[in-house]
Write an enzyme that holds these catalytic residues in place. Sequence first.
Site, PDB file in Angstrom:
ATOM      1  CE  LYS A  54      -0.544  -0.523   5.019  1.00  0.00           C
ATOM      2  NZ  LYS A  54      -0.346   0.630   5.848  1.00  0.00           N
TER       3      LYS A  54
ATOM      4  NE  ARG B 139      -5.504   1.474  12.718  1.00  0.00           N
ATOM      5  CZ  ARG B 139      -4.311   1.402  12.159  1.00  0.00           C
ATOM      6  NH1 ARG B 139      -3.377   2.297  12.466  1.00  0.00           N
ATOM      7  NH2 ARG B 139      -4.006   0.442  11.304  1.00  0.00           N
TER       8      ARG B 139
ATOM      9  CE1 TYR C 223      13.441  31.297   2.871  1.00  0.00           C
ATOM     10  CE2 TYR C 223      12.941  28.957   3.035  1.00  0.00           C
ATOM     11  CZ  TYR C 223      13.060  30.111   2.275  1.00  0.00           C
ATOM     12  OH  TYR C 223      12.824  30.080   0.936  1.00  0.00           O
TER      13      TYR C 223
ATOM     14  CG  MET D   1       9.050  23.216  -1.553  1.00  0.00           C
ATOM     15  SD  MET D   1       7.992  24.338  -2.478  1.00  0.00           S
ATOM     16  CE  MET D   1       7.044  25.094  -1.185  1.00  0.00           C
TER      17      MET D   1
HETATM   18  C1  LIG Z   1      -4.038  -4.276   8.361  1.00  0.00           C
HETATM   19  C2  LIG Z   1      -2.571  -4.165   8.154  1.00  0.00           C
HETATM   20  N1  LIG Z   1      -1.841  -5.281   8.057  1.00  0.00           N
HETATM   21  C3  LIG Z   1      -0.501  -5.237   7.871  1.00  0.00           C
HETATM   22  C4  LIG Z   1       0.160  -4.038   7.772  1.00  0.00           C
HETATM   23  C5  LIG Z   1       1.662  -4.038   7.597  1.00  0.00           C
HETATM   24  O1  LIG Z   1       2.315  -3.511   8.722  1.00  0.00           O
HETATM   25  P1  LIG Z   1       3.898  -3.506   8.852  1.00  0.00           P
HETATM   26  O2  LIG Z   1       4.379  -2.537   7.837  1.00  0.00           O
HETATM   27  O3  LIG Z   1       4.151  -3.052  10.238  1.00  0.00           O
HETATM   28  O4  LIG Z   1       4.359  -4.893   8.568  1.00  0.00           O
HETATM   29  C6  LIG Z   1      -0.555  -2.849   7.885  1.00  0.00           C
HETATM   30  C7  LIG Z   1       0.148  -1.561   7.834  1.00  0.00           C
HETATM   31  O5  LIG Z   1      -0.185  -0.574   8.397  1.00  0.00           O
HETATM   32  C8  LIG Z   1      -1.961  -2.914   8.073  1.00  0.00           C
HETATM   33  O6  LIG Z   1      -2.690  -1.783   8.166  1.00  0.00           O
END
Ligand SMILES: Cc1ncc(COP(=O)(O)O)c(C=O)c1O
Length: 351
Positions: free
Chosen positions: A31, A122, A245, A292
């Site tokens: 992701k 969550r 800055y 930046m």
């Molecule tokens: C549901 C879920 N599983 C697995 C992971 C992977 O986590 P990590 O990068 O700590 O292995 C994440 C990452 O946030 C997650 O949200």
Amino acid sequence: MREIRVDLGAIRANYQKLKSITSGKVMAVVKANAYGHGMLEVAKALEQVGVDALGVADLGEALELRKAGISSRLMCWILDPEADLSVAKEHDIELGVSTFDQLESLEPGTKIHIKVDTGLGRNGFSTLDWDRLFSALAGTEVQGIFSHLSNTSVSDDLKQKSSFEKALAKAAEHGVRIVERHLAASAAAISYPDFHYDMIRTGIAIYGLNPFEDRELEMRLVPAMRVSAKLANVKRVPAGQGVSYGYRYVTERETTLGVVPFGYGEGMPRISEGYEVALGGRLYPVVGRVAMDQFVVDFGDAPAVIGDEVVIFGPGLDGELGAQELGLSAKSINYEVVTRIGGRAPRHYLG
Ligand SMILES: Cc1ncc(COP(=O)(O)O)c(C=O)c1O
């Protein structure tokens, strides 16, 4: 001028290493553009070694992978309330389901993983809803039941595991058949073999980075990202020269300053003054505000010249200069550092 070098061989090797510590499957989490490493390139590299499954957050990311020809198992778990979930079945994408609305709007035959909230607070069905949930699923088969840990402490992790076991028992009571149970992300996958169940979901470890903020990583993983830039300007300045800055740094004596064209536009944290970058294997401090497009380094009397490569972080420098150290300098973590790296800096792939 700027380079993000991503070693796909290291990513494949880290995946194989994680495979070797578990008897179950390994989902590689790609992701957020594979934590900044490049989602499509990483997914393709992992597909070459027969990755068990890929994990993303959004359905949009999953669809992007499918459109790019990725045919591995694919799961996503943060669903847009307005998304048309029927595309999941059409593109063979497995869904992490966290609400009754999602459950009701599924196309029959969609592969789902029920997310149970075992303590993180969550996503996932609350413990208060488990009876209703498993009654609704009674007698059916789901691809998975999963949860995510808070990594607060060993005892909190154990509490979550025991809560996860309760969810599994409730599912069994209602005759819900489960193909896969999964709980552990990188930290728990490395720390607790008995949290592995049928699959581990590893993100940060795939990229060779340490999931722990408070301890060294004992497992040998290879960091895949190296970030560097070539000095755009180098000059001698007198004592009393203000830098960047707000003049948060003023030279104490005549010295050599170098301009590194890598700013917060590329994900260099603005507050990382004092962090040390490498030139020719030696470390020199970032001085003054990161801007930046650039930051300034004080090289003292070292022989820096325009065009020299400065390594901002990456493997192979005595374990220093990792994304973790840059994260610490910014009161953050390696996850955030690598995920934000990008901007105008191109990614070059090795392996
Ligand atoms: C549901 C879920 N599983 C697995 C992971 C992977 O986590 P990590 O990068 O700590 O292995 C994440 C990452 O946030 C997650 O949200």
